[in-house]
Enzyme design. Structure first.
Site, PDB file in Angstrom:
ATOM      1  N   HIS A  45       1.732   4.972  -2.770  1.00  0.00           N
ATOM      2  CA  HIS A  45       1.970   6.333  -2.271  1.00  0.00           C
ATOM      3  C   HIS A  45       3.422   6.764  -2.483  1.00  0.00           C
ATOM      4  O   HIS A  45       3.699   7.838  -3.023  1.00  0.00           O
ATOM      5  CB  HIS A  45       1.663   6.403  -0.774  1.00  0.00           C
ATOM      6  N   HIS A  69       0.820  -1.211   0.000  1.00  0.00           N
ATOM      7  CA  HIS A  69       0.000   0.000   0.000  1.00  0.00           C
ATOM      8  C   HIS A  69       0.857   1.265   0.000  1.00  0.00           C
ATOM      9  O   HIS A  69       0.826   2.034  -0.959  1.00  0.00           O
ATOM     10  CB  HIS A  69      -0.950  -0.017   1.202  1.00  0.00           C
ATOM     11  N   ILE A 108      -6.232   9.192  -0.777  1.00  0.00           N
ATOM     12  CA  ILE A 108      -6.456   8.827   0.619  1.00  0.00           C
ATOM     13  C   ILE A 108      -5.598   7.637   0.966  1.00  0.00           C
ATOM     14  O   ILE A 108      -5.150   6.912   0.077  1.00  0.00           O
ATOM     15  CB  ILE A 108      -7.943   8.524   0.868  1.00  0.00           C
ATOM     16  N   HIS A 152      -3.666   1.110  -6.393  1.00  0.00           N
ATOM     17  CA  HIS A 152      -3.993   1.688  -5.084  1.00  0.00           C
ATOM     18  C   HIS A 152      -5.413   1.339  -4.676  1.00  0.00           C
ATOM     19  O   HIS A 152      -5.661   0.974  -3.515  1.00  0.00           O
ATOM     20  CB  HIS A 152      -3.806   3.209  -5.108  1.00  0.00           C
ATOM     21  N   ASN A 197      -6.481  -0.618  -1.186  1.00  0.00           N
ATOM     22  CA  ASN A 197      -6.869   0.345  -0.154  1.00  0.00           C
ATOM     23  C   ASN A 197      -8.333   0.246   0.263  1.00  0.00           C
ATOM     24  O   ASN A 197      -8.645   0.192   1.447  1.00  0.00           O
ATOM     25  CB  ASN A 197      -6.585   1.775  -0.612  1.00  0.00           C
TER      26      ASN A 197
END
Length: 868
Positions: free
Chosen positions: A534, A529, A868, A720, A724
């Site tokens: 990110h 993740h 997010i 993602h 997520n």
């Protein structure tokens, strides 16, 4: 009389004069994320005294020899009726008329405009649209940028039309403006950056620790060294800490929203910003200390599964106190209700996670345990078992013998008559292998944190119905005499088919699976993740803004996939992945969490993030020109891969169609100075610790550009989303995916073993994540599993006029239709009962790669970017 005619027509000076009407759409500061009524009043006084907002058109056809042949500037025009225009009471757009004086020989066709904000406060400029421009008709300028008062800038802000130009195609009068805008975005690399700065620059992750607060809060700098390689983050320029000049000082927690990111990367849309930022502040500043006090008073344990279920049935009542009183006073009621699911009561209430909605026990089955490796949060680790027993790739000179102790005797009775050799040859054996990734850190984790865990290997068998059956789990510890003596391994196998549920052997097997889930949860959160989405995307965001002009077609292609990413990452560094933050508190590596992720960045390969390459690398697919997408999946019912390949192909087709409009030959790729500078900086600076890796594409042809852009978009959107938005669905019930193990497998003859025999549920719950970490963890993942109401999904844009190129717009429309077809196929697959991995014993249909969604926690939807 003739002089009057000339004055009206421009006949006296050789050019036609007329007025051009325009419409400016903006959002004022006081209706966005700030409740700043005073700013609105001061701006009205500015207007009264002639300090308004001015705009000047820039010619794309006539250069000014006295200004370096930059496009000629038209006369300043001002926004009309600012004072009578009352801003809406909630976030929204306001439009203003503006009238330009146009002259053919001076302006001709406008290609850009300058804007000067003479007010005291900033505003968010959405767009300028001109009507009835001679020779052009309607011209649209998409802006989507904060414009601060002119005193904050050394040059007036410039905005371009929605036309796309490769560098060599740029109209000559616009070239300097294009170059100057990029120079402004790059900055000079000096000083502390302020909120009005627009600078994109790089820094190491040297802001995770806080040595000024004590040695226990110090953390190593990630990035810039062979020991701790890491992608770069956005530079803030904050001064160094007092204790260590190589560590950036921290922003006080109560100011945690003020971390610098370029202003246009800050949340500018209220739905997400209010919910996320206030929610995280509530968890960190209020819920965490209150829960610590609560758990301290009432023992930090769940005693039964019924006790866990009370979290969803009745909630957790928080004690009163000034800290909680301040939360109710400072945070809007709708945000409190969203976080606490309450109408003013001081109770933490959690919605029932889908994993236990249909059945309270289905999560414990072996089928569900295995299915979640294909269709839950972390479907990107399982791989084909190519040799038996599994062998370690760790350096035996340092770590001794780390090979597996799983033998044929452990598994041969569960292979449907096959030998192990035959099962491997027919691609029937798979492995979830967390051994080599964790073993180098395991001694430190077990000795220096509250965790007591293992490095695990899990062998699985592919059955005729395409479901997986776990055959053996190996739990490994470092040798007590030192690493060079190898690992201490113990192998566990499933109880017999006729075993009694709740028996001792069943409980031991359930605990073995829990240790696997602990490994997988930590790997998912830190590697799959954060690092692999990110972390690795942020350098792309920075390089794209520094080296590709906003009118470059590749900028227009990629920019939607970078929305909010720098901001959410800055927030994560402040309160999630920092020393002592929520990640360290709730995951088993504890204070080693981020350096553990750094150790695995060493093995990250950008080209292998492309879904087809990832599947081939893990042995989950083989090339097959006769199969859809050119790949044959070895597990046909592999929901992540099946849906993912449909999404990947749709993205790749769109990227290929779009880029072919602008690059007709490979030479055009090689001669594009901006593109080459972008790629060079991305590799050598943004991912500078891996700049010498040989696998980087050279960006010398169209195929490399298409594959690279497709991979970037895939990472930022689908990868993602897949890892997520199902977090609460599967991890909201912590026994299903525990994040910490607090004691080792009980040994016979110990009090823990007797507890295991006498009260297996309590023994299980006292081994996995404690009550405090459970409450904090599910509070956090519920928040992070939620879509905002203004989310922009794959196949959508925030404006219909993102490009003036009709062919480009048509290719994007085809992309949207392709994604709609993918949605239809996902619905069809989820209705096919024989595809058992798509719903499993817990009866959760696989929708994590369903492209669109409603707002809220839906378990579906692929946002364009990592928001997010």
């Amino acid at each position: 009389m003739q002089s009057i005619i000339d004055a009206l027509t421009g006949g006296g000076n050789g050019g036609q004069k007329r007025e051009i009407k325009g419409t400016v759409v903006l959002m004022k500061k006081n209706v966005l994320e700030f409740n700043d009524f005073n700013a609105s009043i001061i701006d009205r006084f500015d207007e009264l005294f002639g300090r308004g907002v001015s705009l000047q058109l820039i010619s794309s056809v006539h250069g000014d020899p006295q200004n370096g042949n930059k496009g000629k500037l038209g006369k300043a025009a001002y926004l009309e009726n600012w004072i009578p225009t009352i801003a809406p009471l909630k976030a929204g757009e306001t439009s203003y008329d503006v009238t330009f004086e146009w002259e053919e020989e001076e302006i001709g066709i406008p290609g850009a405009f300058l804007i000067k904000n003479n007010h005291h406060s900033e505003f968010f400029l959405k767009s300028l649209t001109l009507q009835d421009v001679p020779g052009e008709g309607r011209i649209h300028f998409p802006c989507n940028s904060w414009v601060y008062p002119a005193k904050r800038y050394t040059k007036d802000r410039v905005f371009f039309t929605n036309k796309s130009y490769l560098p060599h195609e740029t109209p000559l009068p616009l070239v300097k403006y294009r170059e100057e805008e990029l120079a402004a975005l790059r900055g000079n690399g000096e000083g502390e950056l302020q909120e009005w700065d627009r600078v994109y620059d790089y820094a190491y992750y040297n802001d995770l620790g806080d040595p000024d607060s004590g040695a226990d809060k110090a953390r190593p700098t990630l990035g810039g060294s062979a020991e701790y390689p890491y992608p770069r983050r956005g530079r803030t320029g904050r001064p160094p800490s007092k204790s260590d000049p190589n560590v950036e000082s921290r922003v006080p927690l109560l100011m945690s929203l003020d971390i610098y990111v370029p202003r246009d990367e800050r949340f500018g849309h209220l739905k997400l910003s209010d919910f996320l930022l206030n929610g995280l502040k509530a968890i960190v500043q209020v819920v965490k200390p209150e829960l610590e006090a609560l758990c301290s008073e009432n023992r930090d344990e769940f005693d039964s599964f019924d006790n866990v279920l009370k979290l969803y049935d009745g909630g957790v009542k928080l004690p009163g106190g000034p800290t909680l009183d301040n939360l109710w006073k400072d945070v809007p009621l709708d945000i409190i209700n969203a976080i606490f699911h309450t109408d003013g009561e001081r109770i933490l209430k959690y919605p029932l996670p889908e994993v236990i909605k249909e059945s309270r026990t289905a999560w414990r089955t072996d089928e569900e345990f295995a299915r979640e490796m294909l269709a839950a949060l972390n479907p990107v680790v399982i791989s084909l078992l190519r040799e038996f027993p599994p062998r370690s790739k760790l350096d035996s000179k340092i770590y001794g013998n780390q090979d597996s102790s799983i033998s044929e005797e452990h598994i041969r009775h569960h292979l449907n008559g096959l030998t192990v050799g035959e099962a491997i040859k027919t691609n029937k054996l798979f492995i979830l292998d967390h051994h080599d990734t964790l073993m180098p850190y395991l001694r430190r984790i077990n000795n220096n944190t509250a965790s007591k865990t293992y490095a695990t290997r899990t062998i699985l068998y592919l059955q005729s119905d395409d479901t997986l059956k776990p055959l053996a789990i190996e739990l490994s510890l470092p040798h007590p005499d030192g690493d060079k003596f190898g690992a201490i391994n113990k192998v566990y196998t499933p109880p017999p088919a006729d075993h009694k549920e709740g028996s001792l052997e069943d409980t031991i097997w359930q605990l073995a699976k829990a240790y696997v889930a602990v490994n997988d949860s930590g790997y998912h959160e830190l590697i799959t993740h954060f690092l692999h989405t990110h972390g690795v995307i942020e350098p792309f965001v920075i390089a794209t803004n520094r080296q590709l002009s906003i009118i470059h077609p590749i900028y227009k292609l990629l920019h939607p996939h970078f929305r909010d990413t720098m901001n959410i990452n800055a927030l994560a560094r402040q309160i999630l992945i920092n020393g002592g933050g929520l990640v360290e508190l709730t995951l088993y590596p504890g204070k080693y969490s981020m350096e553990f992720s750094s150790s695995l960045y060493k093995y990250w390969n950008f080209t292998e993030q492309a879904l087809p390459q990832d599947l081939k690398k893990r042995g989950m697919a083989v090339p097959d020109p006769e199969s859809k997408h050119g790949l044959r999946l070895l597990i046909k019912d592999y929901p992540y891969a099946v849906d993912g390949l449909d999404i990947w192909s749709a993205i790749r087709n769109w990227v290929a169609d779009y880029t072919s409009l602008y690059y007709k030959t490979d030479e055009e790729i090689r001669s594009d100075a901006e593109l080459q500078s972008w790629w060079k900086e991305l590799v050598e600076v943004g991912h500078g610790d891996k700049r010498d890796d040989p696998w980087w594409p050279k960006m010398q042809n169209r195929d490399e550009l298409i594959e690279s852009c497709t991979t970037m978009i895939w990472i930022a959107s689908a990868l993602h989303a897949a890892t997520n938005f199902g977090q609460y669905t599967y991890s909201g019930y912590m026994p299903n995916r525990p994040t910490i193990s607090r004691r080792f497998m009980p040994e016979e003859g110990t009090p823990e073993f007797e507890e295991l025999r006498e009260n297996p549920d309590r023994a299980f719950l006292r081994t996995i994540t404690a009550r405090l970490q459970t409450l904090l963890g599910i509070s956090l993942i519920e928040l992070l599993s939620t879509h905002s109401s203004d989310e922009i999904y794959l196949g959508q844009r925030d404006t219909a006029e993102w490009t003036a190129d009709l062919e480009a717009a048509a290719t994007f429309e085809r992309f949207g239709k392709a994604l709609t077809e993918v949605e239809e196929r996902i619905v069809e697959r989820n209705g096919e009962e024989q595809l058992r991995n798509r719903y499993g014993p817990v009866k959760i249909p696989y929708t994590l790669l369903f492209p669109t969604s409603e707002a809220g926690r839906t378990g579906k939807g692929i946002p364009n970017s990592i928001t997010i």
